[in-house]
Design a protein around this motif. Structure first.
Motif, PDB file in Angstrom:
ATOM      1  N   VAL A  90       1.613   3.742  11.824  1.00 44.72           N
ATOM      2  CA  VAL A  90       1.594   3.499  10.385  1.00 44.72           C
ATOM      3  C   VAL A  90       2.943   2.945   9.935  1.00 44.72           C
ATOM      4  N   GLU A  91       2.926   2.052   9.008  1.00 43.61           N
ATOM      5  CA  GLU A  91       4.110   1.594   8.292  1.00 43.61           C
ATOM      6  C   GLU A  91       3.824   1.691   6.800  1.00 43.61           C
ATOM      7  N   LEU A  92       4.899   2.065   6.003  1.00 40.00           N
ATOM      8  CA  LEU A  92       4.732   2.222   4.566  1.00 40.00           C
ATOM      9  C   LEU A  92       5.645   1.246   3.846  1.00 40.00           C
ATOM     10  N   TYR A  93       5.130   0.726   2.741  1.00 38.65           N
ATOM     11  CA  TYR A  93       5.901  -0.153   1.866  1.00 38.65           C
ATOM     12  C   TYR A  93       5.737   0.362   0.443  1.00 38.65           C
ATOM     13  N   ASP A  94       6.834   0.211  -0.361  1.00 41.30           N
ATOM     14  CA  ASP A  94       6.738   0.632  -1.754  1.00 41.30           C
ATOM     15  C   ASP A  94       6.105  -0.476  -2.582  1.00 41.30           C
ATOM     16  N   ALA A  95       6.085  -0.292  -3.892  1.00 47.62           N
ATOM     17  CA  ALA A  95       5.404  -1.235  -4.774  1.00 47.62           C
ATOM     18  C   ALA A  95       6.094  -2.590  -4.803  1.00 47.62           C
ATOM     19  N   ASP A  96       7.353  -2.651  -4.356  1.00 44.40           N
ATOM     20  CA  ASP A  96       8.067  -3.926  -4.321  1.00 44.40           C
ATOM     21  C   ASP A  96       7.982  -4.584  -2.969  1.00 44.40           C
ATOM     22  N   GLY A  97       7.277  -3.986  -2.011  1.00 40.25           N
ATOM     23  CA  GLY A  97       7.123  -4.561  -0.688  1.00 40.25           C
ATOM     24  C   GLY A  97       8.248  -4.173   0.257  1.00 40.25           C
ATOM     25  N   LYS A  98       9.085  -3.211  -0.137  1.00 41.83           N
ATOM     26  CA  LYS A  98      10.189  -2.766   0.713  1.00 41.83           C
ATOM     27  C   LYS A  98       9.702  -1.715   1.688  1.00 41.83           C
ATOM     28  N   ALA A 119      -1.828  -7.525  -0.208  1.00 44.63           N
ATOM     29  CA  ALA A 119      -2.043  -6.082  -0.364  1.00 44.63           C
ATOM     30  C   ALA A 119      -1.347  -5.548  -1.608  1.00 44.63           C
ATOM     31  N   LEU A 120      -0.191  -6.139  -2.015  1.00 43.34           N
ATOM     32  CA  LEU A 120       0.511  -5.707  -3.217  1.00 43.34           C
ATOM     33  C   LEU A 120      -0.228  -6.101  -4.494  1.00 43.34           C
ATOM     34  N   GLN A 121      -1.299  -6.863  -4.364  1.00 45.72           N
ATOM     35  CA  GLN A 121      -2.115  -7.266  -5.522  1.00 45.72           C
ATOM     36  C   GLN A 121      -3.442  -6.491  -5.571  1.00 45.72           C
ATOM     37  N   GLN A 122      -3.377  -5.249  -5.101  1.00 51.00           N
ATOM     38  CA  GLN A 122      -4.560  -4.379  -5.120  1.00 51.00           C
ATOM     39  C   GLN A 122      -5.685  -4.952  -4.246  1.00 51.00           C
ATOM     40  N   LYS A 123      -5.304  -5.620  -3.152  1.00 46.78           N
ATOM     41  CA  LYS A 123      -6.290  -6.199  -2.250  1.00 46.78           C
ATOM     42  C   LYS A 123      -6.068  -5.669  -0.846  1.00 46.78           C
ATOM     43  N   THR A 124      -7.173  -5.436  -0.164  1.00 45.95           N
ATOM     44  CA  THR A 124      -7.098  -5.017   1.240  1.00 45.95           C
ATOM     45  C   THR A 124      -7.108  -6.277   2.096  1.00 45.95           C
ATOM     46  N   ALA A 125      -6.197  -6.381   3.066  1.00 42.17           N
ATOM     47  CA  ALA A 125      -6.095  -7.570   3.916  1.00 42.17           C
ATOM     48  C   ALA A 125      -5.679  -7.137   5.311  1.00 42.17           C
ATOM     49  N   TYR A 126      -6.013  -8.005   6.296  1.00 42.43           N
ATOM     50  CA  TYR A 126      -5.583  -7.704   7.658  1.00 42.43           C
ATOM     51  C   TYR A 126      -5.197  -8.989   8.358  1.00 42.43           C
ATOM     52  N   SER A 137      -3.505  -1.850   3.256  1.00 41.28           N
ATOM     53  CA  SER A 137      -4.346  -1.402   2.156  1.00 41.28           C
ATOM     54  C   SER A 137      -3.474  -0.811   1.064  1.00 41.28           C
ATOM     55  N   PRO A 138      -3.831  -1.009  -0.213  1.00 39.86           N
ATOM     56  CA  PRO A 138      -3.027  -0.463  -1.318  1.00 39.86           C
ATOM     57  C   PRO A 138      -3.022   1.061  -1.305  1.00 39.86           C
ATOM     58  N   LEU A 139      -1.836   1.654  -1.698  1.00 40.44           N
ATOM     59  CA  LEU A 139      -1.732   3.087  -1.965  1.00 40.44           C
ATOM     60  C   LEU A 139      -1.760   3.254  -3.478  1.00 40.44           C
ATOM     61  N   ASN A 140      -2.734   3.979  -3.951  1.00 45.55           N
ATOM     62  CA  ASN A 140      -2.915   4.117  -5.391  1.00 45.55           C
ATOM     63  C   ASN A 140      -2.855   5.572  -5.785  1.00 45.55           C
ATOM     64  N   VAL A 141      -2.312   5.772  -6.989  1.00 44.42           N
ATOM     65  CA  VAL A 141      -2.376   7.071  -7.642  1.00 44.42           C
ATOM     66  C   VAL A 141      -3.035   6.803  -8.992  1.00 44.42           C
ATOM     67  N   GLY A 142      -4.255   7.258  -9.088  1.00 46.78           N
ATOM     68  CA  GLY A 142      -5.015   6.887 -10.262  1.00 46.78           C
ATOM     69  C   GLY A 142      -5.345   5.408 -10.184  1.00 46.78           C
ATOM     70  N   VAL A 148       1.981   0.248  -0.209  1.00 51.59           N
ATOM     71  CA  VAL A 148       1.023  -0.311   0.741  1.00 51.59           C
ATOM     72  C   VAL A 148       1.155   0.446   2.046  1.00 51.59           C
ATOM     73  N   VAL A 149       0.035   0.800   2.644  1.00 50.20           N
ATOM     74  CA  VAL A 149       0.036   1.432   3.949  1.00 50.20           C
ATOM     75  C   VAL A 149      -0.488   0.421   4.958  1.00 50.20           C
TER      76      VAL A 149
END
Length: 489
Positions: A90-98, A119-126, A137-142, A148-149
């Motif tokens: 797994v790799e994690l990125y924040d909302a700014d792509g960092k 993925a930062l635009q609320q889209k799942t991509a591979y 895939s986006p990580l969402n809270v509400g 992004v995970v």
């Protein structure tokens, strides 16, 4: 260059089987690839859903429930737990792509960078690079995206399985192709052999040999072989009957010659029949010129000229009627005709003529309806009854009957006249033929009545026949389809 049908069939069969095996193999392999991809996508989608659920649970357990602060401070711990739960790298990125887990340097490949931007635009991509699949895939809270995970999935096992299946299809396809080709070759070889035999048979027929063998097949080729055999038999019969047909043609020519003679005889008869009254008229006119003061001669001339003129008029009318019937196909107004009433009407119009000759009338009329043209039926009856009067014996009798039998209305007219010799019975329906010419001229007959009656009756589906002819008289029969019978329909 002529190519055998066996070679053509074999080549076409090989190409068809090879194309079938290749197409089926490609379709199955493509299906396997799609199925593998769908399974991987479904699996990684479940992992992404698990990651979002775990993030929400972890954030709920924290006193500081700010997602950005949680990921910044505890992103590494969250990533490790997520790897342990999912069993994937797994790799994690924040909302700014960092990058906040694993890739601390933040350096990513160009392909992953583009995928991350989606993925930062609320889209799942591979992204697939070699044997590796990177699923982001986006990580969402509400309804808010906090990061992004990225899951790493090794495609090597899938590729090995796919290559094994492809290799298996190559061997199975080759075996299936060879076995199918061998079996089909023998089948189509027998089929081609039958076609070649049929072609040889046709060539023999073309050369004039009509002895053909039947193919022992119970299919379309067998039916074709039987058809060729029957055709050969028909050709042989046709050739065998050629001389007979030529003889028939000769007979037809003779018949045409006879018809030509009959036509000339018809013209001669017309001329002769017209000449007699015309000669009489001319003679009386000459006598009137020679003896203009002879009142008795004048009265006799008027009477005879009037009679001859009427005879000429009747002959012309009947000749025109007979000619029109032979030349044109008239459409009769067929209807339901009351035969009894029609006969009574004709007898009523001839009553005076019968009384003049002292003839006795006997009738046996039953109720019957015919499918006929009323006027034409009247003409037929008028001619038959007129002949029965003219050729009857003095103080003789006429018998008229009608009845319905087997779907027909049959009318019989009998007289006690001079009769018709058996030697000339076959001629009585010919135009201008009369048994006693002297008596015919005496009574104004020209031999056209029976010819007209026959034509009128037959053109309406009826018939006329001579039933009896002897020294005691003649009997004629007229038959018409009964109204409502199958014949009239």
């Amino acid at each position: 260059m002529r190519i055998s049908i066996k070679l053509k069939t074999s080549a076409f069969l090989a190409a068809l089987l090879l194309l079938t095996v290749i197409v089926l193999s490609l379709l199955v392999l493509q299906g396997i690839q799609k199925n593998q991809r769908a399974q991987v996508e479904q699996y990684l989608a479940q992992q992404a859903s698990t990651a979002n659920t775990y993030l929400y649970q972890s954030l709920t357990a924290e006193p500081n429930k700010v997602p950005e602060t949680y990921l910044a401070s505890k992103g590494a711990e969250f990533g490790k737990q997520l790897e342990w739960i999912s069993g994937q790298t797994v790799e994690l990125y924040d909302a700014d792509g960092k990058a906040i887990y694993k890739n601390k340097s933040g350096a990513v490949s160009e392909g992953i960078g583009q995928t991350l931007s989606y993925a930062l635009q609320q889209k799942t991509a591979y992204l697939v690079e070699g044997d590796s699949l990177y699923y982001l895939s986006p990580l969402n809270v509400g309804n808010e995206q906090v990061g992004v995970v990225q899951f790493y999935y090794d495609l090597a096992a899938n590729d090995v399985f796919y290559h094994q299946i492809r290799q298996l299809f190559v061997f199975i396809g080759a075996g299936t192709f060879l076995l199918s080709f061998i079996l089909a070759y023998f089948y189509f070889n027998a089929l081609s052999g039958s076609i070649i035999k049929l072609n040889q048979t046709v060539n023999r027929i073309r050369e004039g040999s009509y002895e053909t063998a039947v193919l022992a097949r119970k299919d379309e080729l067998g039916e074709l072989g039987e058809g060729i055999r029957m055709m050969s038999e028909r050709i042989r019969r046709t050739i065998r009957d050629k001389d007979e047909e030529q003889e028939k043609l000769k007979l037809a020519v003779d018949k045409l010659s006879k018809l030509d003679q009959q036509q000339k005889q018809f013209i001669g008869n017309v001329t002769h029949e017209f000449k007699t009254p015309l000669t009489s008229i001319k003679a009386y006119l000459d006598l009137m010129d020679m003896y203009p003061d002879d009142e008795e001669l004048l009265q006799t001339a008027k009477t005879n000229i009037a009679g001859d003129t009427q005879r000429l008029y009747e002959m012309v009318e009947k000749v025109l009627q007979l000619s029109a019937l032979e030349k044109y196909d008239f459409e009769f107004s067929k209807e339901k005709v009351d035969v009894r009433r029609t006969i009574e009407s004709v007898l009523g119009s001839l009553q005076g003529k019968m009384e003049k000759f002292g003839l006795r009338l006997e009738t046996n009329l039953t109720e019957a309806s015919a499918d006929a043209d009323r006027d034409s039926l009247t003409i037929v009856l008028m001619n038959l009854l007129d002949n029965a009067i003219k050729y009857n014996k003095a103080k003789g009798s006429i018998s008229v009957s009608c009845a319905e039998r087997a779907g027909q209305v049959v009318i019989e007219i009998a007289d006690t006249g001079i009769g018709i010799p058996q030697a000339v019975v076959h001629k009585i329906f010919e135009p201008f033929y009369t048994v006693d010419k002297n008596r015919s001229r005496e009574n104004g007959g020209a031999g056209l009545g029976l010819a007209l009656a026959k034509k009128y009756a037959e053109m309406q589906g009826g018939s006329i026949a001579l039933l009896r002819s002897d020294a005691e008289g003649t009997t004629f029969s007229v038959a018409y389809p009964a109204w409502g019978s199958r014949e009239s329909a």
